[in-house]
Scaffold this motif. Structure first.
Motif, PDB file in Angstrom:
ATOM      1  N   ILE A   1       0.832  -1.200   0.000  1.00 60.27           N
ATOM      2  CA  ILE A   1       0.000   0.000   0.000  1.00 60.27           C
ATOM      3  C   ILE A   1       0.871   1.255   0.000  1.00 60.27           C
ATOM      4  CG2 ILE A   1      -1.666   1.322   1.349  1.00 60.27           C
ATOM      5  CD1 ILE A   1      -2.868  -1.337   2.262  1.00 60.27           C
ATOM      6  N   ALA A   2       1.948   1.211   0.781  1.00 61.48           N
ATOM      7  CA  ALA A   2       2.848   2.370   0.831  1.00 61.48           C
ATOM      8  C   ALA A   2       3.512   2.596  -0.522  1.00 61.48           C
ATOM      9  CB  ALA A   2       3.895   2.153   1.913  1.00 61.48           C
ATOM     10  N   ASP A   3       3.971   1.505  -1.153  1.00 61.30           N
ATOM     11  CA  ASP A   3       4.621   1.636  -2.453  1.00 61.30           C
ATOM     12  C   ASP A   3       3.622   2.091  -3.517  1.00 61.30           C
ATOM     13  OD1 ASP A   3       6.922   0.765  -1.238  1.00 61.30           O
ATOM     14  OD2 ASP A   3       6.714  -1.323  -1.919  1.00 61.30           O
ATOM     15  N   ALA A   4       2.400   1.528  -3.480  1.00 60.76           N
ATOM     16  CA  ALA A   4       1.393   1.908  -4.468  1.00 60.76           C
ATOM     17  C   ALA A   4       0.997   3.377  -4.300  1.00 60.76           C
ATOM     18  CB  ALA A   4       0.165   1.009  -4.333  1.00 60.76           C
ATOM     19  N   SER A   5       0.896   3.799  -3.068  1.00 62.86           N
ATOM     20  CA  SER A   5       0.557   5.208  -2.826  1.00 62.86           C
ATOM     21  C   SER A   5       1.636   6.130  -3.372  1.00 62.86           C
ATOM     22  CB  SER A   5       0.378   5.435  -1.319  1.00 62.86           C
ATOM     23  OG  SER A   5      -0.660   4.632  -0.810  1.00 62.86           O
ATOM     24  N   HIS A   6       2.886   5.690  -3.169  1.00 66.19           N
ATOM     25  CA  HIS A   6       3.991   6.511  -3.674  1.00 66.19           C
ATOM     26  C   HIS A   6       3.994   6.544  -5.205  1.00 66.19           C
ATOM     27  CE1 HIS A   6       7.909   8.416  -3.769  1.00 66.19           C
ATOM     28  NE2 HIS A   6       8.322   7.484  -4.651  1.00 66.19           N
ATOM     29  N   GLU A   7       3.725   5.400  -5.826  1.00 67.55           N
ATOM     30  CA  GLU A   7       3.724   5.332  -7.286  1.00 67.55           C
ATOM     31  C   GLU A   7       2.546   6.119  -7.875  1.00 67.55           C
ATOM     32  OE1 GLU A   7       5.919   4.099  -9.338  1.00 67.55           O
ATOM     33  OE2 GLU A   7       7.246   3.409  -7.720  1.00 67.55           O
ATOM     34  N   LEU A   8       1.416   6.077  -7.211  1.00 68.94           N
ATOM     35  CA  LEU A   8       0.246   6.786  -7.738  1.00 68.94           C
ATOM     36  C   LEU A   8       0.293   8.289  -7.461  1.00 68.94           C
ATOM     37  CD1 LEU A   8      -2.599   4.288  -6.742  1.00 68.94           C
ATOM     38  CD2 LEU A   8      -1.725   4.733  -9.041  1.00 68.94           C
ATOM     39  N   LYS A   9       1.092   8.666  -6.514  1.00 67.72           N
ATOM     40  CA  LYS A   9       1.142  10.083  -6.137  1.00 67.72           C
ATOM     41  C   LYS A   9       1.734  10.926  -7.268  1.00 67.72           C
ATOM     42  CE  LYS A   9       2.779  13.122  -2.456  1.00 67.72           C
ATOM     43  NZ  LYS A   9       3.531  13.199  -1.180  1.00 67.72           N
ATOM     44  N   THR A  10       2.773  10.430  -7.942  1.00 65.82           N
ATOM     45  CA  THR A  10       3.437  11.206  -9.001  1.00 65.82           C
ATOM     46  C   THR A  10       2.527  11.449 -10.208  1.00 65.82           C
ATOM     47  OG1 THR A  10       5.602  10.388  -8.300  1.00 65.82           O
ATOM     48  CG2 THR A  10       5.434  11.261 -10.541  1.00 65.82           C
ATOM     49  N   PRO A  11       1.907  10.405 -10.785  1.00 64.64           N
ATOM     50  CA  PRO A  11       1.024  10.683 -11.933  1.00 64.64           C
ATOM     51  C   PRO A  11      -0.190  11.523 -11.553  1.00 64.64           C
ATOM     52  CG  PRO A  11       0.874   8.388 -11.266  1.00 64.64           C
ATOM     53  CD  PRO A  11       2.041   8.951 -10.541  1.00 64.64           C
ATOM     54  N   LEU A  12      -0.711  11.360 -10.360  1.00 63.00           N
ATOM     55  CA  LEU A  12      -1.835  12.189  -9.940  1.00 63.00           C
ATOM     56  C   LEU A  12      -1.420  13.658  -9.861  1.00 63.00           C
ATOM     57  CD1 LEU A  12      -3.621  10.033  -7.196  1.00 63.00           C
ATOM     58  CD2 LEU A  12      -4.566  10.801  -9.386  1.00 63.00           C
ATOM     59  N   THR A  13      -0.224  13.879  -9.367  1.00 66.91           N
ATOM     60  CA  THR A  13       0.262  15.262  -9.286  1.00 66.91           C
ATOM     61  C   THR A  13       0.407  15.886 -10.675  1.00 66.91           C
ATOM     62  OG1 THR A  13       1.453  14.718  -7.255  1.00 66.91           O
ATOM     63  CG2 THR A  13       2.124  16.726  -8.410  1.00 66.91           C
TER      64      THR A  13
ATOM     65  N   GLN B   1      -3.414   3.576 -14.877  1.00 68.41           N
ATOM     66  CA  GLN B   1      -4.183   2.384 -15.237  1.00 68.41           C
ATOM     67  C   GLN B   1      -3.320   1.135 -15.123  1.00 68.41           C
ATOM     68  OE1 GLN B   1      -5.730   2.470 -19.220  1.00 68.41           O
ATOM     69  NE2 GLN B   1      -7.081   0.694 -18.889  1.00 68.41           N
ATOM     70  N   GLY B   2      -2.059   1.236 -15.581  1.00 73.97           N
ATOM     71  CA  GLY B   2      -1.146   0.106 -15.459  1.00 73.97           C
ATOM     72  C   GLY B   2      -0.873  -0.262 -14.008  1.00 73.97           C
ATOM     73  N   LEU B   3      -0.704   0.751 -13.168  1.00 73.78           N
ATOM     74  CA  LEU B   3      -0.467   0.490 -11.747  1.00 73.78           C
ATOM     75  C   LEU B   3      -1.676  -0.188 -11.093  1.00 73.78           C
ATOM     76  CD1 LEU B   3       1.336   3.814 -10.691  1.00 73.78           C
ATOM     77  CD2 LEU B   3       2.364   1.529 -10.907  1.00 73.78           C
ATOM     78  N   VAL B   4      -2.861   0.267 -11.432  1.00 71.28           N
ATOM     79  CA  VAL B   4      -4.076  -0.343 -10.864  1.00 71.28           C
ATOM     80  C   VAL B   4      -4.215  -1.795 -11.307  1.00 71.28           C
ATOM     81  CG1 VAL B   4      -6.593  -0.248 -10.871  1.00 71.28           C
ATOM     82  CG2 VAL B   4      -5.259   1.858 -10.641  1.00 71.28           C
ATOM     83  N   GLU B   5      -3.895  -2.068 -12.569  1.00 65.37           N
ATOM     84  CA  GLU B   5      -3.955  -3.451 -13.044  1.00 65.37           C
ATOM     85  C   GLU B   5      -2.943  -4.327 -12.315  1.00 65.37           C
ATOM     86  OE1 GLU B   5      -3.439  -3.294 -17.215  1.00 65.37           O
ATOM     87  OE2 GLU B   5      -5.488  -2.586 -17.629  1.00 65.37           O
TER      88      GLU B   5
END
Length: 314
Positions: free
Chosen positions: A255-267, A302-306
């Motif tokens: 969860i911590a890694d996914a949050s970090h990975e999703l934070k950049t594209p969301l920004t 989308q790739g990260l969610v998959e």
């Protein structure tokens, strides 16, 4: 991260439930087992007491029959109030002085009778030794037609307080033959009527109370066993919950890694969208750079969610 995982309230509650469930199961097994042992021991003690009562009662009846047969008459089972011991009988025989040769012969006959009586009394007394001896004190009494009670010595090996005996006799007089107990008097009894004589045998209830000391011993053993099993459960709970802890740790890390990975594209998406909205009068072509940035980062998300959903599909 590891420190936070070990201190997780979820794992702590799960571990407490694991230990509590084990302790409850062990306690139930110990309680049922030890209760069964105490009940079995109590029943065995009661059976031994009843057997001792029956043996003493048989001795009393057999003693009466031998006395009747010694006097050359068939057993009448009529209590005559005379339960004198062998020593008393011998003493009465020795008090008579021989007057002549015939009397001397009578004395000799009396001595033989006394010897016979002693032998029979010794044979009828409760047996001891050899691992089959009677060790439970039993009081044996005989009732005549008038309801008077006399101790049937030497068939009995104990006596009863007069007040307790009077209460027991008042209850047993109208009762039918059989065995039973008086909890308030702390007595086991057996009543048997032979001819015109009623025989009563009593044993103390404490003779069948060995289960109480056994129960105290088992309670102590149960406390020690529960304490030992509690310590063992502490170690086994850690071992049993180790896979759960590892899974929990991996999930937290994921969860911590996914949050970090999703934070950049969301920004990036939010920033590009904000720039595009600042100039609504411009055409799509003029803001192509920001729109393409939003598309690229959206595809990345989308790739990260998959990737995140892939483990759940297996």
């Amino acid at each position: 991260m590891r420190k936070g995982t070990k201190g997780s309230p979820v794992l702590f509650k799960l571990r407490k439930k694991f230990i509590a469930l084990n302790m409850v199961c062990v306690l139930a097994v110990i309680a049922v087992s030890f209760t069964a042992i105490c009940i079995f021991d109590w029943k065995q003690d009661v059976a031994e007491v009843q057997q001792a009562i029956a043996d003493s009662l048989d001795n009393a009846i057999e003693q009466h029959e031998h006395r009747e047969m010694r006097d050359d008459r068939p057993p009448r089972h009529e209590f005559d109030g005379n339960w004198a011991s062998t020593a008393d009988a011998n003493e009465q025989n020795n008090e008579s002085e021989p007057q002549n040769g015939s009397d001397a012969g009578d004395v000799s006959s009396n001595d033989d009778a006394g010897s016979y009586d002693a032998a029979q009394s010794g044979a009828l007394a409760p047996k001891i030794g050899g691992g089959q001896g009677q060790t439970i004190p039993v009081a044996v009494y005989a009732l005549n037609a008038e309801g008077s009670a006399m101790s049937a010595s030497p068939a009995g090996t104990a006596n009863i307080n007069d007040e307790v005996l009077e209460t027991a006799l008042s209850r047993l007089s109208p009762a039918e033959d059989g065995t039973g107990s008086f909890s308030d008097l702390e007595l086991f009894y057996k009543k048997q009527t032979t001819g015109n004589t009623t025989y009563l045998a009593f044993a103390d209830a404490n003779s069948a109370a060995g289960w109480k000391s056994l129960a105290l011993t088992l309670v102590g053993a149960a406390i020690v066993a529960l304490a030992a099993f509690f310590v063992i459960s502490l170690f086994f709970s850690r071992w049993a919950l180790r896979p759960v802890e590892q899974t929990w740790r991996s999930q937290r890390q994921f969860i911590a890694d996914a949050s970090h990975e999703l934070k950049t594209p969301l920004t990036v998406i939010l920033a590009d969208a904000s720039i595009a909205l600042e100039h609504p009068e411009r055409t799509v072509e003029s803001q192509r750079q920001w729109i393409e940035g939003i598309q690229v980062e959206g595809q990345r998300m989308q790739g990260l969610v998959e990737d995140m959903l892939a483990p759940a599909k297996h």
